[in-house]
Design an enzyme around this catalytic site. Structure first.
Site, PDB file in Angstrom:
ATOM      1  N   GLY A  23       0.812  -1.211   0.000  1.00  0.00           N
ATOM      2  CA  GLY A  23       0.000   0.000   0.000  1.00  0.00           C
ATOM      3  C   GLY A  23       0.843   1.257   0.000  1.00  0.00           C
ATOM      4  N   ASN A  24       2.011   1.198   0.651  1.00  0.00           N
ATOM      5  CA  ASN A  24       2.870   2.373   0.720  1.00  0.00           C
ATOM      6  C   ASN A  24       3.566   2.671  -0.604  1.00  0.00           C
ATOM      7  OD1 ASN A  24       2.357   3.076   3.385  1.00  0.00           O
ATOM      8  ND2 ASN A  24       3.803   1.576   4.152  1.00  0.00           N
ATOM      9  N   LYS A 135      -6.943  -7.464   9.771  1.00  0.00           N
ATOM     10  CA  LYS A 135      -6.423  -6.756   8.607  1.00  0.00           C
ATOM     11  C   LYS A 135      -6.623  -5.253   8.757  1.00  0.00           C
ATOM     12  CE  LYS A 135      -4.875  -6.102   4.422  1.00  0.00           C
ATOM     13  NZ  LYS A 135      -3.431  -6.230   4.155  1.00  0.00           N
ATOM     14  N   LYS A 219      -3.214  -9.164   0.704  1.00  0.00           N
ATOM     15  CA  LYS A 219      -2.735  -9.161  -0.677  1.00  0.00           C
ATOM     16  C   LYS A 219      -1.476  -9.987  -0.859  1.00  0.00           C
ATOM     17  CE  LYS A 219       0.931  -6.075  -1.160  1.00  0.00           C
ATOM     18  NZ  LYS A 219       1.303  -6.091   0.223  1.00  0.00           N
ATOM     19  N   LYS A 277       3.753 -11.205   5.152  1.00  0.00           N
ATOM     20  CA  LYS A 277       4.700 -11.254   4.040  1.00  0.00           C
ATOM     21  C   LYS A 277       5.621 -12.464   4.171  1.00  0.00           C
ATOM     22  CE  LYS A 277       4.859  -6.201   3.678  1.00  0.00           C
ATOM     23  NZ  LYS A 277       3.699  -6.130   2.791  1.00  0.00           N
TER      24      LYS A 277
END
Length: 332
Positions: A23-24, A135, A219, A277
């Site tokens: 997102g960043n 989330k 994601k 991740k």
């Protein structure tokens, strides 16, 4: 640009890589959720991805936490209608961010056409995540603001680094509905943007009929599933830190430059940020025997070349450390 890309020159001569943009990469932490900021960040990301588009066939995925949270706030604020459910809001962000990325990528890579695919992802309605929201979505708040909004809207909020954010259910991705369509587009030579925000969450009955469900899929886990099912050579999770760090946020933090899934699983990482991740790259490497990497999008050339970020391989040293670094205050 017009017509179909040259599949022979674009598709089969290059190894494939799924690149998941955090997102960043599209909106810096704390930056206003404005369209101009997202477009500027997308242009920057596209410029970096263009450096490797000639050597790899890219499949781009992306986060949507800030954007879906903003749409949820807007939906909640309009009291004339019932708030829109998260699956519908997720589809809106997948189209919105897909368009911004598609435009930026087509401008940065003029010899290759980009296609965005609204992607449904099947989840299990009985997933325990529905009773334990985890989330992060939406903007950051102070603790006082977060508590007040939780009381007003019935949200669940949690600490995210030094800030507070809303959290929602994040079930495990089970199956990517549009997988065959994505494969056909890749075979035709297109650069594909898909599985945005983890995909649109749906559940399936015994007859195969689907319906949307209130959730936001992680994601990175969805990107891992996509990479596994496509059989790509490399999975790249592009974030805003240079690598996975041991003892992150302490004076003794050390970057992990190479690891096996076994070595990473022996350590604990923040469940709301780096944890998913690490789980995503471990699953991909364990299931495929291929390579995955976590690192900064600014170093995409090195990440794909195998000597940047945290390279995760099926064998070799369990953990190999780089030099100690000063504390990095960005969220890992």
């Amino acid at each position: 640009m017009s017509g179909l890309p040259d599949a022979q020159s674009h598709s089969r001569r290059r190894p494939r890589a799924v690149v998941a943009l955090g997102g960043n990469a599209l909106l810096r932490r704390g930056e206003p959720l404005e369209a101009a900021n997202q477009a500027r960040a997308a242009r920057g990301a596209a410029h970096l991805l263009a450096r490797v588009a000639s050597t790899h066939q890219l499949i781009i995925t992306h986060g949507n936490g800030p954007q879906v949270g903003l749409l949820a706030l807007i939906s909640d604020a309009y009291t004339e209608t019932a708030p829109y459910p998260l699956d519908v809001l997720g589809s809106e962000t997948e189209g919105q961010i897909g368009y911004v990325l598609e435009l930026a990528l087509d401008n940065a890579i003029p010899d290759q056409e980009t296609v965005t695919v609204l992607t449904r992802v099947v989840v299990d309605e009985r997933d325990p995540a529905f009773s334990a929201p985890s989330k992060f979505i939406g903007p950051v708040y102070s603790q006082r603001q977060a508590r007040a909004l939780a009381e007003q809207h019935g949200w669940t909020v949690k600490r995210d680094g030094d800030d507070w954010r809303r959290v929602v259910a994040s079930p495990q991705p089970q199956r990517i509905v549009q997988l065959c369509a994505i494969e056909r587009l890749l075979d035709a030579g297109f650069l594909v943007v898909c599985t945005g925000g983890g995909g649109i969450p749906v559940v399936e009955d015994r007859a195969g009929r689907q319906r949307g469900i209130e959730a936001v899929i992680d994601k990175d886990l969805a990107s891992s599933l996509l990479a596994n099912d496509l059989g790509v050579e490399t999975l790249v999770l592009a974030t805003d830190v240079a690598a996975v760090y041991d003892e992150y946020g302490t004076p003794g933090q050390r970057p992990i430059v190479r690891a096996t899934p076994e070595g990473l699983r022996a350590h604990e990482f923040a469940p709301g940020s780096m944890g998913p991740k690490v789980e995503a790259v471990c699953r991909f490497v364990e299931h495929t025997g291929a390579r995955a990497v976590i690192g900064s999008l600014n170093e995409i050339d090195d990440l794909l070349a195998g000597h940047g970020g945290t390279q995760v391989l099926p064998d070799g040293p369990r953990l190999k450390y780089g030099k100690r670094t000063d504390r990095d205050d960005r969220a890992a």
